[in-house]
Design a protein around this motif. Structure first.
Motif, PDB file in Angstrom:
ATOM      1  N   TRP A  56       0.824  -1.214   0.000  1.00 48.55           N
ATOM      2  CA  TRP A  56       0.000   0.000   0.000  1.00 48.55           C
ATOM      3  C   TRP A  56       0.862   1.271   0.000  1.00 48.55           C
ATOM      4  O   TRP A  56       0.340   2.366   0.119  1.00 48.55           O
ATOM      5  CB  TRP A  56      -0.911   0.030   1.228  1.00 48.55           C
ATOM      6  N   GLY A  57       2.166   1.095  -0.109  1.00 46.82           N
ATOM      7  CA  GLY A  57       3.070   2.239  -0.090  1.00 46.82           C
ATOM      8  C   GLY A  57       3.301   2.818   1.288  1.00 46.82           C
ATOM      9  O   GLY A  57       3.774   3.962   1.409  1.00 46.82           O
ATOM     10  N   VAL A  58       2.983   2.079   2.349  1.00 46.77           N
ATOM     11  CA  VAL A  58       3.175   2.553   3.721  1.00 46.77           C
ATOM     12  C   VAL A  58       4.545   2.090   4.205  1.00 46.77           C
ATOM     13  O   VAL A  58       4.747   0.906   4.478  1.00 46.77           O
ATOM     14  CB  VAL A  58       2.069   2.030   4.664  1.00 46.77           C
ATOM     15  N   GLU A  59       5.493   3.014   4.246  1.00 44.98           N
ATOM     16  CA  GLU A  59       6.871   2.710   4.646  1.00 44.98           C
ATOM     17  C   GLU A  59       7.360   3.767   5.643  1.00 44.98           C
ATOM     18  O   GLU A  59       8.437   4.321   5.488  1.00 44.98           O
ATOM     19  CB  GLU A  59       7.785   2.686   3.417  1.00 44.98           C
ATOM     20  N   GLU A  60       6.563   4.039   6.660  1.00 46.19           N
ATOM     21  CA  GLU A  60       6.860   5.125   7.592  1.00 46.19           C
ATOM     22  C   GLU A  60       7.499   4.585   8.873  1.00 46.19           C
ATOM     23  O   GLU A  60       6.786   4.126   9.758  1.00 46.19           O
ATOM     24  CB  GLU A  60       5.583   5.876   7.967  1.00 46.19           C
ATOM     25  N   PRO A  61       8.821   4.639   8.995  1.00 52.49           N
ATOM     26  CA  PRO A  61       9.447   4.192  10.236  1.00 52.49           C
ATOM     27  C   PRO A  61       9.208   5.193  11.357  1.00 52.49           C
ATOM     28  O   PRO A  61       8.941   6.374  11.110  1.00 52.49           O
ATOM     29  CB  PRO A  61      10.931   4.111   9.869  1.00 52.49           C
ATOM     30  N   ASN A  62       9.284   4.736  12.584  1.00 51.06           N
ATOM     31  CA  ASN A  62       9.195   5.638  13.728  1.00 51.06           C
ATOM     32  C   ASN A  62      10.158   5.167  14.804  1.00 51.06           C
ATOM     33  O   ASN A  62      10.576   4.001  14.824  1.00 51.06           O
ATOM     34  CB  ASN A  62       7.761   5.720  14.260  1.00 51.06           C
ATOM     35  N   ALA A  63      10.524   6.072  15.699  1.00 52.69           N
ATOM     36  CA  ALA A  63      11.570   5.774  16.682  1.00 52.69           C
ATOM     37  C   ALA A  63      11.171   4.692  17.683  1.00 52.69           C
ATOM     38  O   ALA A  63      11.962   3.775  17.942  1.00 52.69           O
ATOM     39  CB  ALA A  63      11.978   7.059  17.407  1.00 52.69           C
ATOM     40  N   PRO A  64       9.960   4.734  18.307  1.00 51.65           N
ATOM     41  CA  PRO A  64       9.624   3.673  19.267  1.00 51.65           C
ATOM     42  C   PRO A  64       9.616   2.281  18.645  1.00 51.65           C
ATOM     43  O   PRO A  64      10.089   1.317  19.262  1.00 51.65           O
ATOM     44  CB  PRO A  64       8.231   4.083  19.762  1.00 51.65           C
ATOM     45  N   ASP A  65       9.088   2.153  17.425  1.00 54.62           N
ATOM     46  CA  ASP A  65       9.089   0.846  16.774  1.00 54.62           C
ATOM     47  C   ASP A  65      10.506   0.398  16.432  1.00 54.62           C
ATOM     48  O   ASP A  65      10.835  -0.798  16.492  1.00 54.62           O
ATOM     49  CB  ASP A  65       8.245   0.885  15.502  1.00 54.62           C
ATOM     50  N   THR A  66      11.351   1.346  16.049  1.00 51.01           N
ATOM     51  CA  THR A  66      12.733   0.995  15.717  1.00 51.01           C
ATOM     52  C   THR A  66      13.475   0.499  16.952  1.00 51.01           C
ATOM     53  O   THR A  66      14.194  -0.507  16.898  1.00 51.01           O
ATOM     54  CB  THR A  66      13.448   2.205  15.101  1.00 51.01           C
ATOM     55  N   LEU A  67      13.289   1.180  18.080  1.00 53.83           N
ATOM     56  CA  LEU A  67      13.898   0.704  19.324  1.00 53.83           C
ATOM     57  C   LEU A  67      13.372  -0.688  19.674  1.00 53.83           C
ATOM     58  O   LEU A  67      14.150  -1.590  20.017  1.00 53.83           O
ATOM     59  CB  LEU A  67      13.601   1.675  20.466  1.00 53.83           C
ATOM     60  N   ALA A  68      12.050  -0.881  19.604  1.00 51.98           N
ATOM     61  CA  ALA A  68      11.467  -2.175  19.943  1.00 51.98           C
ATOM     62  C   ALA A  68      12.025  -3.274  19.045  1.00 51.98           C
ATOM     63  O   ALA A  68      12.345  -4.378  19.518  1.00 51.98           O
ATOM     64  CB  ALA A  68       9.943  -2.109  19.828  1.00 51.98           C
ATOM     65  N   ALA A  69      12.159  -2.992  17.757  1.00 47.28           N
ATOM     66  CA  ALA A  69      12.677  -3.989  16.828  1.00 47.28           C
ATOM     67  C   ALA A  69      14.119  -4.356  17.171  1.00 47.28           C
ATOM     68  O   ALA A  69      14.484  -5.544  17.187  1.00 47.28           O
ATOM     69  CB  ALA A  69      12.595  -3.455  15.400  1.00 47.28           C
ATOM     70  N   LEU A  70      14.945  -3.360  17.449  1.00 45.86           N
ATOM     71  CA  LEU A  70      16.341  -3.641  17.782  1.00 45.86           C
ATOM     72  C   LEU A  70      16.448  -4.425  19.089  1.00 45.86           C
ATOM     73  O   LEU A  70      17.280  -5.336  19.208  1.00 45.86           O
ATOM     74  CB  LEU A  70      17.133  -2.330  17.884  1.00 45.86           C
ATOM     75  N   GLU A  71      15.608  -4.091  20.061  1.00 47.84           N
ATOM     76  CA  GLU A  71      15.616  -4.840  21.317  1.00 47.84           C
ATOM     77  C   GLU A  71      15.193  -6.290  21.086  1.00 47.84           C
ATOM     78  O   GLU A  71      15.743  -7.216  21.688  1.00 47.84           O
ATOM     79  CB  GLU A  71      14.704  -4.172  22.346  1.00 47.84           C
ATOM     80  N   CYS A  72      14.202  -6.496  20.220  1.00 43.31           N
ATOM     81  CA  CYS A  72      13.775  -7.859  19.892  1.00 43.31           C
ATOM     82  C   CYS A  72      14.925  -8.642  19.258  1.00 43.31           C
ATOM     83  O   CYS A  72      15.188  -9.803  19.631  1.00 43.31           O
ATOM     84  CB  CYS A  72      12.589  -7.833  18.940  1.00 43.31           C
ATOM     85  N   LEU A  73      15.591  -8.037  18.282  1.00 51.45           N
ATOM     86  CA  LEU A  73      16.694  -8.720  17.619  1.00 51.45           C
ATOM     87  C   LEU A  73      17.815  -9.037  18.598  1.00 51.45           C
ATOM     88  O   LEU A  73      18.434 -10.108  18.540  1.00 51.45           O
ATOM     89  CB  LEU A  73      17.212  -7.867  16.458  1.00 51.45           C
ATOM     90  N   ARG A  74      18.079  -8.122  19.527  1.00 49.67           N
ATOM     91  CA  ARG A  74      19.102  -8.379  20.556  1.00 49.67           C
ATOM     92  C   ARG A  74      18.709  -9.580  21.409  1.00 49.67           C
ATOM     93  O   ARG A  74      19.536 -10.467  21.666  1.00 49.67           O
ATOM     94  CB  ARG A  74      19.277  -7.138  21.430  1.00 49.67           C
ATOM     95  N   LEU A  75      17.452  -9.623  21.844  1.00 48.92           N
ATOM     96  CA  LEU A  75      16.988 -10.735  22.675  1.00 48.92           C
ATOM     97  C   LEU A  75      17.028 -12.056  21.919  1.00 48.92           C
ATOM     98  O   LEU A  75      17.285 -13.111  22.510  1.00 48.92           O
ATOM     99  CB  LEU A  75      15.567 -10.455  23.170  1.00 48.92           C
ATOM    100  N   LEU A  76      16.775 -12.005  20.607  1.00 43.01           N
ATOM    101  CA  LEU A  76      16.777 -13.210  19.791  1.00 43.01           C
ATOM    102  C   LEU A  76      18.165 -13.623  19.336  1.00 43.01           C
ATOM    103  O   LEU A  76      18.355 -14.708  18.799  1.00 43.01           O
ATOM    104  CB  LEU A  76      15.886 -12.995  18.556  1.00 43.01           C
ATOM    105  N   GLY A  77      19.155 -12.758  19.551  1.00 42.64           N
ATOM    106  CA  GLY A  77      20.508 -13.064  19.112  1.00 42.64           C
ATOM    107  C   GLY A  77      20.719 -12.889  17.630  1.00 42.64           C
ATOM    108  O   GLY A  77      21.629 -13.486  17.046  1.00 42.64           O
ATOM    109  N   VAL A  78      19.898 -12.060  16.988  1.00 44.52           N
ATOM    110  CA  VAL A  78      20.006 -11.815  15.547  1.00 44.52           C
ATOM    111  C   VAL A  78      20.771 -10.509  15.332  1.00 44.52           C
ATOM    112  O   VAL A  78      20.381  -9.470  15.863  1.00 44.52           O
ATOM    113  CB  VAL A  78      18.609 -11.705  14.900  1.00 44.52           C
ATOM    114  N   PRO A  79      21.855 -10.515  14.559  1.00 40.40           N
ATOM    115  CA  PRO A  79      22.582  -9.272  14.286  1.00 40.40           C
ATOM    116  C   PRO A  79      21.699  -8.228  13.612  1.00 40.40           C
ATOM    117  O   PRO A  79      20.800  -8.568  12.838  1.00 40.40           O
ATOM    118  CB  PRO A  79      23.714  -9.727  13.355  1.00 40.40           C
ATOM    119  N   PHE A  80      21.973  -6.965  13.900  1.00 38.91           N
ATOM    120  CA  PHE A  80      21.205  -5.881  13.294  1.00 38.91           C
ATOM    121  C   PHE A  80      21.583  -5.742  11.816  1.00 38.91           C
ATOM    122  O   PHE A  80      22.758  -5.548  11.500  1.00 38.91           O
ATOM    123  CB  PHE A  80      21.487  -4.552  13.997  1.00 38.91           C
ATOM    124  N   PRO A  81      20.612  -5.804  10.898  1.00 41.81           N
ATOM    125  CA  PRO A  81      20.940  -5.605   9.480  1.00 41.81           C
ATOM    126  C   PRO A  81      21.233  -4.134   9.188  1.00 41.81           C
ATOM    127  O   PRO A  81      20.539  -3.244   9.669  1.00 41.81           O
ATOM    128  CB  PRO A  81      19.681  -6.078   8.757  1.00 41.81           C
TER     129      PRO A  81
END
Length: 306
Positions: free
Chosen positions: A47-72
């Motif tokens: 739908w062309g919705v590609e709007e990043p935001n800071a709280p979601d970005t922090l949450a995503a990075l924290e999730c990846l850290r907890l999962l042991g997945v390197p940040f792309p």
């Protein structure tokens, strides 16, 4: 050879206690990444919705850290986060600033300009916000400020000074928990973290522990409030956060693990409650709750073996 974000999921290990599919959770988080490097739980590229935001970005990075997945592409994400800061070092809101600065810390990067003056203004405004009506939001904001100090984003607070001591006293329910009226587990966990468990008096520790016990439930594991008939990811996380801080043993750890598993949706993310849509914030809360549950169960196992 460069590995794709999906390939990185092979590094994911499963949480032992909660019934969570961590590989699916990792795929969900990575699917929320936008071309700019930030993340958005409502990303809908068709739908062309590609709007990043800071709280979601922090949450995503924290999730990846907890999962042991390197940040792309961490540099791309850091560049987008740096762009949220204004020329004076400030941010549009405390939530955006807290999320952007904490996310940059996770990436091992710094902002372009010092946010010290902006943070001091936010701290002063929160310390003056007595008789607020949104006690939960005020306590969360105060914790955001305290976390940024602890991360070294600005000058650390003096060891003997808590600018939010009066706020904590005013919002504590005399029968246990924060914030009045109608304390709940998630807000109580925020307040305990803000106060610092070691700074709580013996009396407050006791009644807070009793409040947690009253929220425990054989089926739900942890309820948001003692008289609630439902649970939420914030309640599960909050109860476990307090249990770790006050060295309590959860009464129904298997029920907590089952409820965490029930919060996972078909896309791999977690929702706030059963059948709710998945979000990055709720996925972060759920994964952190699973981590806490594992630690508490491991500590219990060690104790049982001694």
């Amino acid at each position: 050879m460069r590995r794709s974000p999906t390939d990185l999921l092979s590094d994911v290990s499963r949480f032992r206690t909660a019934r969570l599919d961590t590989e699916a959770a990792g795929r969900y988080v990575l699917s929320r990444r936008t071309p700019l490097g930030g993340y958005s739980f409502y990303r809908t590229p068709e739908w062309g919705v590609e709007e990043p935001n800071a709280p979601d970005t922090l949450a995503a990075l924290e999730c990846l850290r907890l999962l042991g997945v390197p940040f792309p592409e961490p540099e791309l994400t850091a560049g987008w986060l740096r762009g949220l800061q204004d020329q004076e070092g400030g941010y549009p809101t405390l939530t955006i600033g807290w999320a952007a600065l904490r996310a940059l810390t996770l990436l091992g990067r710094a902002p372009d300009r010092s946010p010290a003056g902006w943070l001091a203004g936010a701290e002063e405004a929160l310390a003056r916000s007595h008789r607020a009506r949104d006690w939960q939001g005020t306590l969360r904001g105060a914790l955001h400020v305290a976390e940024l100090h602890r991360l070294g984003v600005a000058t650390p607070l003096d060891a003997g000074r808590n600018p939010f001591a009066e706020l904590l006293d005013e919002t504590r329910d005399p029968h246990g928990g924060w914030a009045r009226p109608g304390p709940d587990l998630e807000t109580t966990a925020v307040a305990v973290s803000l106060a610092g468990p070691s700074r709580l008096s013996a009396e407050v520790r006791t009644i807070t522990s009793e409040f947690v016990r009253h929220c425990e439930n054989r089926v739900l594991g942890m309820r948001l409030q003692p008289d609630s008939g439902a649970t939420f990811v914030g309640a599960l996380w909050g109860g476990l956060e307090i249990a770790q801080a006050l060295q309590l043993k959860p009464s129904y750890p298997d029920a907590v693990g089952d409820c965490l598993g029930d919060l996972q949706r078909a896309d791999g993310g977690l929702g706030a409650r059963h059948f709710a849509i998945s979000t990055l914030r709720d996925t972060w809360r759920g994964l952190d709750a699973a981590r806490l549950l594992d630690h508490l169960q491991f500590d219990q196992l060690q104790e049982d073996q001694t």
